[in-house]
Design a protein around this motif. Structure first.
Motif, PDB file in Angstrom:
ATOM      1  N   PHE A 177      25.468  12.135  16.492  1.00  0.00           N
ATOM      2  CA  PHE A 177      24.578  12.496  17.595  1.00  0.00           C
ATOM      3  C   PHE A 177      23.364  11.571  17.617  1.00  0.00           C
ATOM      4  N   GLY A 178      22.854  11.251  16.431  1.00  0.00           N
ATOM      5  CA  GLY A 178      21.699  10.345  16.353  1.00  0.00           C
ATOM      6  C   GLY A 178      22.014   8.967  16.921  1.00  0.00           C
ATOM      7  N   ARG A 179      23.200   8.450  16.601  1.00  0.00           N
ATOM      8  CA  ARG A 179      23.582   7.136  17.140  1.00  0.00           C
ATOM      9  C   ARG A 179      23.766   7.188  18.646  1.00  0.00           C
ATOM     10  N   LEU A 180      24.299   8.292  19.154  1.00  0.00           N
ATOM     11  CA  LEU A 180      24.426   8.437  20.608  1.00  0.00           C
ATOM     12  C   LEU A 180      23.056   8.425  21.276  1.00  0.00           C
ATOM     13  N   LEU A 181      22.095   9.132  20.677  1.00  0.00           N
ATOM     14  CA  LEU A 181      20.740   9.145  21.246  1.00  0.00           C
ATOM     15  C   LEU A 181      20.122   7.750  21.212  1.00  0.00           C
ATOM     16  N   LEU A 182      20.304   7.051  20.092  1.00  0.00           N
ATOM     17  CA  LEU A 182      19.726   5.715  19.977  1.00  0.00           C
ATOM     18  C   LEU A 182      20.345   4.728  20.954  1.00  0.00           C
ATOM     19  N   SER A 183      21.593   4.944  21.329  1.00  0.00           N
ATOM     20  CA  SER A 183      22.256   4.017  22.242  1.00  0.00           C
ATOM     21  C   SER A 183      22.064   4.394  23.709  1.00  0.00           C
ATOM     22  N   ALA A 184      21.386   5.518  23.973  1.00  0.00           N
ATOM     23  CA  ALA A 184      21.168   5.943  25.361  1.00  0.00           C
ATOM     24  C   ALA A 184      20.283   4.914  26.076  1.00  0.00           C
ATOM     25  N   PRO A 185      20.612   4.583  27.322  1.00  0.00           N
ATOM     26  CA  PRO A 185      19.838   3.574  28.064  1.00  0.00           C
ATOM     27  C   PRO A 185      18.549   4.169  28.635  1.00  0.00           C
ATOM     28  N   LEU A 186      17.646   4.597  27.768  1.00  0.00           N
ATOM     29  CA  LEU A 186      16.389   5.198  28.205  1.00  0.00           C
ATOM     30  C   LEU A 186      15.252   4.191  28.116  1.00  0.00           C
ATOM     31  N   GLU A 187      14.349   4.285  29.063  1.00  0.00           N
ATOM     32  CA  GLU A 187      13.111   3.506  29.050  1.00  0.00           C
ATOM     33  C   GLU A 187      11.974   4.462  28.686  1.00  0.00           C
ATOM     34  N   PRO A 188      10.870   3.955  28.164  1.00  0.00           N
ATOM     35  CA  PRO A 188       9.760   4.850  27.791  1.00  0.00           C
ATOM     36  C   PRO A 188       9.295   5.752  28.935  1.00  0.00           C
ATOM     37  N   GLU A 189       9.358   5.257  30.150  1.00  0.00           N
ATOM     38  CA  GLU A 189       8.911   6.082  31.286  1.00  0.00           C
ATOM     39  C   GLU A 189       9.911   7.191  31.639  1.00  0.00           C
ATOM     40  N   ASP A 190      11.111   7.151  31.057  1.00  0.00           N
ATOM     41  CA  ASP A 190      12.103   8.198  31.294  1.00  0.00           C
ATOM     42  C   ASP A 190      11.775   9.476  30.527  1.00  0.00           C
ATOM     43  N   LEU A 191      10.965   9.361  29.487  1.00  0.00           N
ATOM     44  CA  LEU A 191      10.660  10.505  28.634  1.00  0.00           C
ATOM     45  C   LEU A 191       9.337  11.136  29.035  1.00  0.00           C
ATOM     46  N   PRO A 192       9.248  12.464  28.995  1.00  0.00           N
ATOM     47  CA  PRO A 192       7.979  13.112  29.333  1.00  0.00           C
ATOM     48  C   PRO A 192       6.942  12.851  28.237  1.00  0.00           C
ATOM     49  N   GLU A 193       5.677  12.867  28.637  1.00  0.00           N
ATOM     50  CA  GLU A 193       4.614  12.689  27.650  1.00  0.00           C
ATOM     51  C   GLU A 193       4.476  13.955  26.831  1.00  0.00           C
ATOM     52  N   ARG A 194       4.168  13.762  25.562  1.00  0.00           N
ATOM     53  CA  ARG A 194       3.989  14.906  24.668  1.00  0.00           C
ATOM     54  C   ARG A 194       2.520  15.227  24.544  1.00  0.00           C
ATOM     55  N   ASN A 195       2.230  16.500  24.423  1.00  0.00           N
ATOM     56  CA  ASN A 195       0.876  16.943  24.150  1.00  0.00           C
ATOM     57  C   ASN A 195       0.829  17.299  22.658  1.00  0.00           C
ATOM     58  N   PRO A 196       0.300  16.403  21.819  1.00  0.00           N
ATOM     59  CA  PRO A 196       0.371  16.618  20.375  1.00  0.00           C
ATOM     60  C   PRO A 196      -0.440  17.828  19.900  1.00  0.00           C
ATOM     61  N   GLY A 197      -1.356  18.336  20.714  1.00  0.00           N
ATOM     62  CA  GLY A 197      -2.169  19.463  20.275  1.00  0.00           C
ATOM     63  C   GLY A 197      -1.623  20.816  20.687  1.00  0.00           C
ATOM     64  N   ALA A 198      -0.648  20.838  21.560  1.00  0.00           N
ATOM     65  CA  ALA A 198      -0.142  22.121  22.068  1.00  0.00           C
ATOM     66  C   ALA A 198       1.033  22.602  21.250  1.00  0.00           C
ATOM     67  N   PHE A 199       0.885  23.772  20.669  1.00  0.00           N
ATOM     68  CA  PHE A 199       1.974  24.404  19.929  1.00  0.00           C
ATOM     69  C   PHE A 199       2.284  25.751  20.550  1.00  0.00           C
ATOM     70  N   ARG A 200       3.537  26.111  20.556  1.00  0.00           N
ATOM     71  CA  ARG A 200       3.924  27.430  21.044  1.00  0.00           C
ATOM     72  C   ARG A 200       3.799  28.430  19.899  1.00  0.00           C
ATOM     73  N   PRO A 201       3.402  29.643  20.204  1.00  0.00           N
ATOM     74  CA  PRO A 201       3.334  30.649  19.124  1.00  0.00           C
ATOM     75  C   PRO A 201       4.735  31.014  18.648  1.00  0.00           C
ATOM     76  N   MET A 202       4.839  31.279  17.365  1.00  0.00           N
ATOM     77  CA  MET A 202       6.129  31.672  16.790  1.00  0.00           C
ATOM     78  C   MET A 202       6.253  33.172  16.793  1.00  0.00           C
ATOM     79  N   ASP A 203       7.432  33.658  17.162  1.00  0.00           N
ATOM     80  CA  ASP A 203       7.722  35.080  17.054  1.00  0.00           C
ATOM     81  C   ASP A 203       8.326  35.307  15.678  1.00  0.00           C
ATOM     82  N   VAL A 204       7.661  36.113  14.890  1.00  0.00           N
ATOM     83  CA  VAL A 204       8.156  36.353  13.535  1.00  0.00           C
ATOM     84  C   VAL A 204       8.730  37.730  13.422  1.00  0.00           C
TER      85      VAL A 204
END
Length: 80
Positions: free
Chosen positions: A53-80
């Protein structure tokens, strides 16, 4: 897939190889624990050609603009 002890595998190696070539692999156990799978060369070639699966992802013809931007500070609460 049949399981066979190491001792039995040593005694019946030729038959195990014939079975593997016919598409019937065997699991060889040592002290009751699976250790090795004997399968035919054709089946091994087929399985070794399947990309991970990792090799398939690495070989995908994606450009950086194809991926959504990440918000490094936003975390979802965990249901425990």
């Amino acid at each position: 897939m049949r399981e066979i002890s190491l001792e039995e595998a040593q005694a019946t190696l030729s038959a195990m190889i014939d079975d593997a070539v016919q598409g019937r692999p065997s699991i060889i156990t040592r002290h009751g624990e699976p250790q090795v799978v004997v399968l035919g060369f054709t089946e091994w070639e087929r399985l070794s050609g399947v990309p991970s699966f990792g090799r398939l992802l690495l070989s995908a013809p994606l450009e950086p603009e194809d991926l959504p931007e990440r918000n490094p500070g936003a975390f979802r609460p965990m249901d425990v």
